[in-house]
Write a protein that holds these residues in place. Sequence first.
Motif, PDB file in Angstrom:
ATOM      1  N   CYS A  61      30.735  59.152  65.798  1.00  0.00           N
ATOM      2  CA  CYS A  61      31.948  58.390  66.109  1.00  0.00           C
ATOM      3  C   CYS A  61      32.985  59.285  66.776  1.00  0.00           C
ATOM      4  N   VAL A  66      33.898  51.049  61.037  1.00  0.00           N
ATOM      5  CA  VAL A  66      34.442  52.364  61.370  1.00  0.00           C
ATOM      6  C   VAL A  66      35.954  52.305  61.147  1.00  0.00           C
ATOM      7  N   PHE A  92      27.783  51.910  65.737  1.00  0.00           N
ATOM      8  CA  PHE A  92      28.781  52.961  65.541  1.00  0.00           C
ATOM      9  C   PHE A  92      29.425  53.359  66.865  1.00  0.00           C
ATOM     10  N   ALA A 146      33.316  52.556  66.915  1.00  0.00           N
ATOM     11  CA  ALA A 146      34.156  53.756  66.995  1.00  0.00           C
ATOM     12  C   ALA A 146      35.256  53.546  68.031  1.00  0.00           C
ATOM     13  N   CYS A 152      37.944  60.088  60.055  1.00  0.00           N
ATOM     14  CA  CYS A 152      37.054  58.958  60.332  1.00  0.00           C
ATOM     15  C   CYS A 152      36.184  58.677  59.117  1.00  0.00           C
TER      16      CYS A 152
END
Length: 212
Positions: free
Chosen positions: A12, A39, A68, A72, A95
Motif C-alpha cells: 500500500c 485500507v 490493496f 490504497a 497504514c
Amino acid sequence: MVSANKDMVAYCFDTLLAHYNTDQPPPPAFDDGQHPLFVTWKKVMNGAEPRLRGCIGTLEARGLINGFRDYALNSALKDRRFPPIQAKEIPYLECTVSILTDYETASNYLDWEIGKHGIIIEFTDPDYNTRRSATYLPEIAAHEGWTKTEAIDSLMRKSGYNGSITESLRNRIRLTRYQSSLCTMDHNDYVSYVKETRGGAPCVVGVNSGSR
C-alpha cells in the motif's frame, strides 16, 4: 485462512509512493486470493493521537493484489470526508490493512462484541422509505469508547440517516457481524522493512525510477 501482514502494508505504501512518482510499484510479495478488505491511512504528528486521513474498502470478496492497490489509492485520495493526502504527508502516515472474515447474521442489534466484531447495519429510513447501510471495522467502537448502542446510533448517522433514532427503529436493523485480521505500520516501519527485505530504501517522492 489468510492473515494481514507487513508485505500487504508495504504494498500500500509502495502504491501511494508510485502514484506520486508516476511510476509502477514493485511487484507484491504476497499471494493473491479473494477476500473483503479495507485500507486505512492515519497521520501521526508530534506524538499526538493518530488522526484518520482516509479509510475505504469493500465488504465483498476482492482479489487481494488489485484490491490493496486500488483501495490504497482510493482511501488516500478519494475519501470524501477528507482532502486528498498530499505527497508531503507521506513521512507522517500510518497504514493499516484489514482482511475481513467470519461473517455472521446477528439475532439483534446488540448481538456482537465490542473489540471483536465489526458490524454492518441495514435498515429502512422511515422518512424516505429508502434502504440505508453502513459499517464500522472491529477496532472503531473500542477506540471511541462507545457502548453498543452508541456505536449503532453513530453508524445510523454515518449511513446518512438524519431522523429520530428510536428503540423501535434500532430493533428493525439487520446486523451482520464480522471479524478481521489487521496489520499496521507507520512510514518509519515501512522504510525499515523495505531495507530489510529488499536491501535498499524505498523511492522518495519526486524521484522516479528513471532518474535514480
